[in-house]
Scaffold this motif. Sequence first.
Motif, mmCIF file in Angstrom:
data_model
loop_
_atom_site.group_PDB
_atom_site.id
_atom_site.type_symbol
_atom_site.label_atom_id
_atom_site.label_comp_id
_atom_site.label_asym_id
_atom_site.label_seq_id
_atom_site.Cartn_x
_atom_site.Cartn_y
_atom_site.Cartn_z
ATOM 1 N N TYR A 156 0.836 -1.204 0.000
ATOM 2 C CA TYR A 156 0.000 0.000 0.000
ATOM 3 C C TYR A 156 0.871 1.255 0.000
ATOM 4 N N ASP A 157 1.874 1.289 0.856
ATOM 5 C CA ASP A 157 2.760 2.455 0.935
ATOM 6 C C ASP A 157 3.507 2.670 -0.376
ATOM 7 N N ARG A 158 3.918 1.598 -1.016
ATOM 8 C CA ARG A 158 4.640 1.705 -2.283
ATOM 9 C C ARG A 158 3.738 2.305 -3.362
ATOM 10 N N TYR B 229 3.541 6.712 -5.434
ATOM 11 C CA TYR B 229 3.509 7.243 -6.797
ATOM 12 C C TYR B 229 2.086 7.542 -7.287
ATOM 13 N N SER B 230 1.138 7.568 -6.381
ATOM 14 C CA SER B 230 -0.238 7.886 -6.732
ATOM 15 C C SER B 230 -0.370 9.379 -7.056
ATOM 16 N N PRO B 231 -0.792 9.727 -8.280
ATOM 17 C CA PRO B 231 -0.914 11.149 -8.624
ATOM 18 C C PRO B 231 -1.902 11.894 -7.723
ATOM 19 N N GLU C 244 -12.068 9.131 -12.131
ATOM 20 C CA GLU C 244 -10.692 9.278 -11.643
ATOM 21 C C GLU C 244 -10.009 10.539 -12.172
ATOM 22 N N PRO C 245 -10.018 10.822 -13.490
ATOM 23 C CA PRO C 245 -9.437 12.101 -13.918
ATOM 24 C C PRO C 245 -10.215 13.298 -13.376
ATOM 25 N N ALA C 246 -11.538 13.162 -13.273
ATOM 26 C CA ALA C 246 -12.347 14.270 -12.748
ATOM 27 C C ALA C 246 -11.997 14.552 -11.289
ATOM 28 N N LYS C 247 -11.826 13.496 -10.513
ATOM 29 C CA LYS C 247 -11.473 13.639 -9.099
ATOM 30 C C LYS C 247 -10.075 14.238 -8.941
#
Length: 98
Positions: free
Chosen positions: A7-9, A13-15, A42-45
Motif C-alpha cells: 500500500y505504501d509503495r 507514486y499515486s498522482p 478518476e481524472p475528474a477527481k
Amino acid sequence: LEDEAAYDRIASYSPYDNITAKPYPAILAMGGLSDPRVTYWEPAKWIARLRDVASAGPFLCRINMDAGHGGSSGRYKRLEEVALVQAFAIWAVERSAA
C-alpha cells in the motif's frame, strides 16, 4: 489492503495522493466514459483536487462520452482527439514561455 508495504509503495507514486500546495503546469486530463481500466471519475477527481490544493494550472478535464480506454474510435474522431491534445500542448508551452 492487507499488505502495508505494498500500500505504501503504491501510495508513493499515486498522482492523486501526492498533490501538494505548489504551482503545477497546465494539465489536460482526459478519460472515456466506458473505460473499464480508468473509470471516468478518476481524472475528474484528480482535477478537482488539483483545483482545490494546487496553484497555477489551469487544470482541465475532458471526458469523452463515446470512448473507452483507447480513446476515440474511428479515424477522424481519433484525429480530432490527437489535434486537441497537440493544440493544448502548444498553447501550454507558448503560455509558459510568455
